[in-house]
Design an enzyme around this catalytic site. Structure first.
Site, PDB file in Angstrom:
ATOM      1  N   HIS A  27       0.771  -1.319  -0.013  1.00  0.00           N
ATOM      2  CA  HIS A  27      -0.028  -0.038  -0.060  1.00  0.00           C
ATOM      3  C   HIS A  27       1.072   1.155   0.089  1.00  0.00           C
ATOM      4  O   HIS A  27       1.422   1.599   0.762  1.00  0.00           O
ATOM      5  CB  HIS A  27      -0.885  -0.163   1.282  1.00  0.00           C
ATOM      6  CG  HIS A  27      -1.782   1.080   1.207  1.00  0.00           C
ATOM      7  ND1 HIS A  27      -2.730   1.141   2.280  1.00  0.00           N
ATOM      8  CD2 HIS A  27      -1.781   2.217   0.574  1.00  0.00           C
ATOM      9  CE1 HIS A  27      -3.469   2.119   2.165  1.00  0.00           C
ATOM     10  NE2 HIS A  27      -3.140   3.016   1.258  1.00  0.00           N
ATOM     11  N   LYS A  52      -1.310   7.620  -0.851  1.00  0.00           N
ATOM     12  CA  LYS A  52      -2.008   8.564  -1.661  1.00  0.00           C
ATOM     13  C   LYS A  52      -2.093   7.866  -3.120  1.00  0.00           C
ATOM     14  O   LYS A  52      -2.227   8.605  -3.967  1.00  0.00           O
ATOM     15  CB  LYS A  52      -1.476   9.885  -1.788  1.00  0.00           C
ATOM     16  CG  LYS A  52      -1.085  10.359  -0.299  1.00  0.00           C
ATOM     17  CD  LYS A  52      -2.343  10.418   0.593  1.00  0.00           C
ATOM     18  CE  LYS A  52      -3.552  11.169   0.393  1.00  0.00           C
ATOM     19  NZ  LYS A  52      -4.581  10.763   1.200  1.00  0.00           N
ATOM     20  N   GLY A  69      -4.953   5.743  -3.548  1.00  0.00           N
ATOM     21  CA  GLY A  69      -6.243   5.017  -3.651  1.00  0.00           C
ATOM     22  C   GLY A  69      -6.282   3.645  -2.960  1.00  0.00           C
ATOM     23  O   GLY A  69      -7.255   2.897  -2.978  1.00  0.00           O
ATOM     24  N   GLY A  70      -4.990   3.504  -2.098  1.00  0.00           N
ATOM     25  CA  GLY A  70      -4.949   2.197  -1.475  1.00  0.00           C
ATOM     26  C   GLY A  70      -5.819   1.977  -0.272  1.00  0.00           C
ATOM     27  O   GLY A  70      -6.228   0.754  -0.173  1.00  0.00           O
ATOM     28  N   HIS A  82       2.797   1.271   6.308  1.00  0.00           N
ATOM     29  CA  HIS A  82       2.928   1.492   4.779  1.00  0.00           C
ATOM     30  C   HIS A  82       4.299   0.917   4.569  1.00  0.00           C
ATOM     31  O   HIS A  82       5.107   1.358   3.948  1.00  0.00           O
ATOM     32  CB  HIS A  82       3.045   2.911   4.297  1.00  0.00           C
ATOM     33  CG  HIS A  82       1.656   3.588   4.373  1.00  0.00           C
ATOM     34  ND1 HIS A  82       0.633   3.080   3.229  1.00  0.00           N
ATOM     35  CD2 HIS A  82       0.811   4.233   5.312  1.00  0.00           C
ATOM     36  CE1 HIS A  82      -0.252   3.761   3.582  1.00  0.00           C
ATOM     37  NE2 HIS A  82      -0.449   4.551   4.643  1.00  0.00           N
TER      38      HIS A  82
END
Length: 458
Positions: free
Chosen positions: A149, A152, A154-155, A206
């Site tokens: 992921h 920014k 759209g994950g 992340h």
């Protein structure tokens, strides 16, 4: 003349060993039969071969792979990926390793045909593997989908679709009060999905390619209490770099920091000297764009390339390990290779196409169509940039811009290939997500999910 009896003399007598002692008396010692010696040698060879096989089987791939990376630092194979034509990068008739081998042979006549295999780490099954006609994502077996992921892109929306909107024999069980769902296999409580909403940030907030490939197997073993030979399928989303950068800027300006990110590489976290803070205090609230772009250690620049590359190839976060230009070339080539080898990736700007590719690749269906909203707030912000700001941001994200162009071409190739195989394409494509009415499916609001909602990740 007296004979000196103080020296030892040895002679060979009919396979026996004769030793003349100082006393002048021969002591005969029987040699070991040659058959026994041969038996010992064969046994030692057997142990050596068994040890090699056992080490290869039991040694975890992500640990053993660490020694392979040193080979890359002395090889030009991966750099040739920057000049590789797309039809070779995504060769239909070969697997990932063979595609890279062909690339290396064309780019450098001196490169060994087997050398590119050294760059394959524990990155799971490739896109080429899932193209086989008999491929099936095995929910009942040990197949695991790993979602990389990137911020920014759209994950968050896509992650919700994975846990709430897939048509499964055993749907994920989501808890209202927690951002967590149990995505278990049909007949046992084992995870088939490794993502924020299913397992949490087990490998760090992340986590990037470098972190995930060295962590996922260990964390799942811990979580499930046993060691298993799993098949991993890495998936990710990418976004047009300037719009993504502006979206991250707006997100940080509202107070997001992602301080929980580990930036783990080769067994350690990045040091404060390697990643100095861009701001003082708890966040970078209300930062202006020029300040945001002016921080050299701001990871927003070329974020997609960095998160998809194997950072061990460039000395992790130690920028003094190689010249900046060389570091950029290696990192971009690695990101391209890893992206081309991924079982699936989608692009934010092509939602419907990305949904179709996912469904056809894994033979899974979403119970809701992905809607496309191109007029995001960040897109409007890009249009309002001054020319000097635009040029600066493009320069800062030069690697991501090249990576995105590569990804876009690759996505369209995969789409055309799957479309050609689908005899019922027109009907399938026109009715994506319209399986049946599913109560409680996620409402897909591209504007709010991608740009406006303040993430709790920080």
């Amino acid at each position: 003349m007296p004979v000196d009896m103080h020296k030892n003399v040895s002679v060979q007598v009919d396979s026996d060993f004769a030793l003349l002692l100082p006393s002048g008396v021969y002591e005969i010692k029987k040699m070991e039969p040659r058959s026994k010696i041969r038996t010992i040698i064969v046994f030692c060879l057997f142990l050596a071969i068994a040890g090699i096989i056992g080490f290869g089987y039991f040694c975890q791939d992500q640990v053993c792979a660490l020694s392979k990376r040193a080979v890359l630092l002395q090889s030009s194979d991966i750099l040739a990926y920057n000049e590789l034509p797309l039809h070779q990068a995504n060769s239909i008739n070969g697997n990932a390793a063979n595609g890279i081998t062909a690339m290396a042979a064309k780019a450098s006549s001196s490169a060994s045909a087997s050398a590119p295999q050294n760059i394959i780490a524990n990155a799971g099954l490739s896109y080429e593997d899932v193209l086989n006609d008999d491929f099936q994502f095995d929910m009942d077996g040990h197949d695991v989908m790993v979602f990389l992921h990137i911020q920014k892109t759209g994950g968050t929306s896509f992650g919700r679709h994975l846990v709430r909107d897939l048509d499964l024999k055993r749907p994920c069980e989501c808890q209202r009060q927690r951002k967590r769902c149990y995505c278990f296999r049909p007949h046992r409580n084992e995870n088939w999905l490794f993502s924020r909403y299913s397992t949490g940030w087990k490998c760090g907030l992340h986590a990037d390619w470098t972190e995930l490939t060295s962590c996922v197997d260990v964390e799942l073993d811990k979580n499930e209490g046993e060691t298993a030979k799993r098949r991993y399928f890495y998936i990710s989303l990418l976004r047009e770099p300037i719009a993504r950068y502006m979206s991250e800027y707006r997100h940080v300006r509202r107070g997001a920091t992602w301080k929980g990110s580990r930036h783990w590489c080769l067994g350690r976290q990045a040091s404060a000297a390697e990643l100095p803070a861009c701001y003082k205090g708890k966040d970078w609230l209300d930062v202006d764009l020029d300040q945001f772009a002016g921080c050299e250690s701001n990871l927003a620049a070329n974020r997609q390339t960095r998160m998809l590359a194997d950072l061990a190839l460039v000395g992790c976060y130690n920028k003094s390990s190689m010249p900046a230009h060389e570091r950029d070339r290696v990192m971009l080539a690695s990101a391209k290779r890893n992206l081309a080898a991924m079982a699936y990736f989608g692009l934010t700007e092509y939602q419907k196409m990305s949904q179709y590719i996912f469904e056809e690749t894994f033979n899974l269906r979403f119970a809701i169509p992905f809607e496309q909203h191109n007029t995001t707030i960040s897109a409007a912000a890009v249009l309002n940039l001054r020319q000097d700001q635009r040029r600066r941001i493009e320069k800062l994200n030069g690697l991501d811009i090249e990576l995105y162009a590569f990804a876009k071409t690759l996505l369209f190739q995969r789409f055309e290939h799957l479309k050609a195989k689908d005899s019922n394409f027109e009907q399938r494509y026109a009715n994506l997500g319209n399986i049946y009415f599913k109560q409680g499916v996620t409402e897909f609001n591209w504007d709010s999910n991608v740009d406006d909602g303040l993430s709790t990740d920080h």
